[in-house]
Design a protein around this motif. Sequence first.
Motif, PDB file in Angstrom:
ATOM      1  N   LEU A   1       0.831  -1.768  -0.126  1.00 12.99           N
ATOM      2  CA  LEU A   1       0.387   0.459   0.111  1.00 12.99           C
ATOM      3  C   LEU A   1       0.966   1.432   0.342  1.00 12.99           C
ATOM      4  CD1 LEU A   1      -2.557   1.483   0.241  1.00 12.99           C
ATOM      5  CD2 LEU A   1      -2.131   0.971   2.840  1.00 12.99           C
ATOM      6  N   ILE A   2       2.099   1.347   0.561  1.00  9.93           N
ATOM      7  CA  ILE A   2       2.573   2.456   0.429  1.00  9.93           C
ATOM      8  C   ILE A   2       3.748   2.488  -0.403  1.00  9.93           C
ATOM      9  CG2 ILE A   2       4.413   4.007   2.183  1.00  9.93           C
ATOM     10  CD1 ILE A   2       2.433   3.748   3.863  1.00  9.93           C
ATOM     11  N   PHE A   3       3.835   1.360  -0.686  1.00  7.11           N
ATOM     12  CA  PHE A   3       4.397   1.646  -2.165  1.00  7.11           C
ATOM     13  C   PHE A   3       3.977   2.385  -3.160  1.00  7.11           C
ATOM     14  CE2 PHE A   3       5.689  -0.391  -6.572  1.00  7.11           C
ATOM     15  CZ  PHE A   3       6.831  -0.411  -6.767  1.00  7.11           C
ATOM     16  N   ALA A   4       2.677   1.675  -3.104  1.00  8.89           N
ATOM     17  CA  ALA A   4       1.454   2.469  -4.598  1.00  8.89           C
ATOM     18  C   ALA A   4       0.746   3.332  -4.132  1.00  8.89           C
ATOM     19  CB  ALA A   4       0.339   1.294  -4.451  1.00  8.89           C
ATOM     20  N   THR A   5       1.080   4.202  -2.780  1.00  8.48           N
ATOM     21  CA  THR A   5       0.619   5.599  -2.840  1.00  8.48           C
ATOM     22  C   THR A   5       1.841   6.453  -3.156  1.00  8.48           C
ATOM     23  OG1 THR A   5      -0.451   4.809  -0.575  1.00  8.48           O
ATOM     24  CG2 THR A   5       0.263   6.899  -1.065  1.00  8.48           C
TER      25      THR A   5
ATOM     26  N   ILE B   1      12.281   7.717  -8.942  1.00  6.14           N
ATOM     27  CA  ILE B   1      11.646   6.917  -9.157  1.00  6.14           C
ATOM     28  C   ILE B   1      12.955   5.952 -10.137  1.00  6.14           C
ATOM     29  CG2 ILE B   1      11.020   6.319 -11.704  1.00  6.14           C
ATOM     30  CD1 ILE B   1       9.197   8.679 -11.446  1.00  6.14           C
ATOM     31  N   LEU B   2      14.180   6.414 -10.568  1.00  7.91           N
ATOM     32  CA  LEU B   2      15.453   5.673 -10.453  1.00  7.91           C
ATOM     33  C   LEU B   2      15.770   5.235  -9.586  1.00  7.91           C
ATOM     34  CD1 LEU B   2      17.534   5.117 -12.717  1.00  7.91           C
ATOM     35  CD2 LEU B   2      17.884   7.149 -12.764  1.00  7.91           C
ATOM     36  N   VAL B   3      15.223   5.331  -8.591  1.00  9.43           N
ATOM     37  CA  VAL B   3      16.361   4.773  -6.701  1.00  9.43           C
ATOM     38  C   VAL B   3      15.517   3.794  -6.664  1.00  9.43           C
ATOM     39  CG1 VAL B   3      17.262   5.231  -4.696  1.00  9.43           C
ATOM     40  CG2 VAL B   3      18.288   6.491  -6.361  1.00  9.43           C
ATOM     41  N   LEU B   4      14.384   4.161  -6.615  1.00  9.22           N
ATOM     42  CA  LEU B   4      13.378   2.762  -7.076  1.00  9.22           C
ATOM     43  C   LEU B   4      12.975   1.896  -7.171  1.00  9.22           C
ATOM     44  CD1 LEU B   4      10.812   2.882  -4.554  1.00  9.22           C
ATOM     45  CD2 LEU B   4       9.404   3.768  -6.350  1.00  9.22           C
ATOM     46  N   ILE B   5      13.317   1.518  -8.493  1.00 13.28           N
ATOM     47  CA  ILE B   5      13.232   0.808  -9.384  1.00 13.28           C
ATOM     48  C   ILE B   5      14.828   0.224  -9.007  1.00 13.28           C
ATOM     49  CG2 ILE B   5      13.597   0.274 -12.083  1.00 13.28           C
ATOM     50  CD1 ILE B   5      12.306   2.938 -12.580  1.00 13.28           C
TER      51      ILE B   5
ATOM     52  N   MET C   1       5.375  18.362  -1.648  1.00  7.84           N
ATOM     53  CA  MET C   1       7.324  17.120  -1.593  1.00  7.84           C
ATOM     54  C   MET C   1       7.467  17.015  -0.585  1.00  7.84           C
ATOM     55  SD  MET C   1       7.602  17.567  -5.393  1.00  7.84           S
ATOM     56  CE  MET C   1       9.589  17.042  -5.427  1.00  7.84           C
ATOM     57  N   ILE C   2       6.689  17.358   0.384  1.00  5.30           N
ATOM     58  CA  ILE C   2       7.693  17.552   1.847  1.00  5.30           C
ATOM     59  C   ILE C   2       6.635  15.765   2.258  1.00  5.30           C
ATOM     60  CG2 ILE C   2       7.083  17.696   4.074  1.00  5.30           C
ATOM     61  CD1 ILE C   2       7.314  20.395   3.692  1.00  5.30           C
ATOM     62  N   LEU C   3       5.526  15.745   1.469  1.00 12.25           N
ATOM     63  CA  LEU C   3       4.639  14.458   1.492  1.00 12.25           C
ATOM     64  C   LEU C   3       5.047  13.029   1.294  1.00 12.25           C
ATOM     65  CD1 LEU C   3       1.710  12.786   2.971  1.00 12.25           C
ATOM     66  CD2 LEU C   3       0.844  13.947   1.262  1.00 12.25           C
ATOM     67  N   LEU C   4       5.419  13.100   0.033  1.00 11.46           N
ATOM     68  CA  LEU C   4       6.135  12.287  -1.337  1.00 11.46           C
ATOM     69  C   LEU C   4       7.289  12.173  -0.415  1.00 11.46           C
ATOM     70  CD1 LEU C   4       6.104  12.967  -4.571  1.00 11.46           C
ATOM     71  CD2 LEU C   4       7.429  11.407  -3.744  1.00 11.46           C
ATOM     72  N   ALA C   5       8.542  12.929   0.387  1.00 12.40           N
ATOM     73  CA  ALA C   5       9.331  12.289   0.859  1.00 12.40           C
ATOM     74  C   ALA C   5       9.120  11.406   1.912  1.00 12.40           C
ATOM     75  CB  ALA C   5      10.424  13.908   1.413  1.00 12.40           C
ATOM     76  N   LEU C   6       8.149  11.670   2.727  1.00 12.48           N
ATOM     77  CA  LEU C   6       8.184  11.262   4.319  1.00 12.48           C
ATOM     78  C   LEU C   6       6.984   9.769   3.906  1.00 12.48           C
ATOM     79  CD1 LEU C   6       5.812  14.373   6.477  1.00 12.48           C
ATOM     80  CD2 LEU C   6       8.119  13.366   6.740  1.00 12.48           C
ATOM     81  N   ILE C   7       6.277   9.656   2.529  1.00 11.86           N
ATOM     82  CA  ILE C   7       5.967   8.677   2.095  1.00 11.86           C
ATOM     83  C   ILE C   7       6.807   7.585   2.094  1.00 11.86           C
ATOM     84  CG2 ILE C   7       4.245   6.815   0.454  1.00 11.86           C
ATOM     85  CD1 ILE C   7       2.622   9.999   0.311  1.00 11.86           C
TER      86      ILE C   7
ATOM     87  N   LEU D   1       9.315   0.029   6.580  1.00 12.03           N
ATOM     88  CA  LEU D   1       8.642  -0.891   6.071  1.00 12.03           C
ATOM     89  C   LEU D   1       9.969  -2.317   5.778  1.00 12.03           C
ATOM     90  CD1 LEU D   1       5.424  -0.219   5.013  1.00 12.03           C
ATOM     91  CD2 LEU D   1       5.652  -1.053   6.961  1.00 12.03           C
ATOM     92  N   LEU D   2      10.522  -1.546   4.951  1.00 16.11           N
ATOM     93  CA  LEU D   2      11.807  -2.444   4.590  1.00 16.11           C
ATOM     94  C   LEU D   2      12.439  -3.370   5.182  1.00 16.11           C
ATOM     95  CD1 LEU D   2      12.415  -0.714   0.741  1.00 16.11           C
ATOM     96  CD2 LEU D   2      11.142  -2.867   1.158  1.00 16.11           C
TER      97      LEU D   2
END
Length: 145
Positions: free
Chosen positions: A16-20, A54-58, A127-133, A140-141
């Motif tokens: 869920l966190i990943f999808a968000t 996005i790049l580092v997430l991949i 952008m702050i919210l994005l960083a917190l997510i 979780l990881l």
Amino acid sequence: MKTQKDTFEQQQQKQLIFATFVFMLLGVGLELYLLSHYEDTLQRIPLFCIGSAILVLIILLFKRSSFVITLFKVILGCTALSGIYGTFLHLRANYEFEMEMKPNARDWDLFIESLSGALPTLAPGSMILLALIGYSYILLLKQKQ
């Protein structure tokens, strides 16, 4: 002692966190692109942060090393800072506009008017919210490891 139910719930939370996070990255990035938020160098900072995330997430999906996790945290920190700096820039531009329109107004009145000015003052807060997510995803990881 973890049960199978706990593990299953943690897996669901992680998904869920990943999808968000992915939804927010793509949504904010697309919105900035559609708003032509790339006309000068400072406007490209959030797009750079989103692209880097996005790049580092991949990379993180395929190789979960401490270096990649640290790099992801640094990018998330930069993303949060870009939100703070963007809020400042939007507020300052609105304030300067209000000063030109109402040169005799009090500072407080100009500040209040600036909050609802032409540039959305609080929008960079996404952008702050994005960083917190993204940071929540990292937490979780680590639980799984």
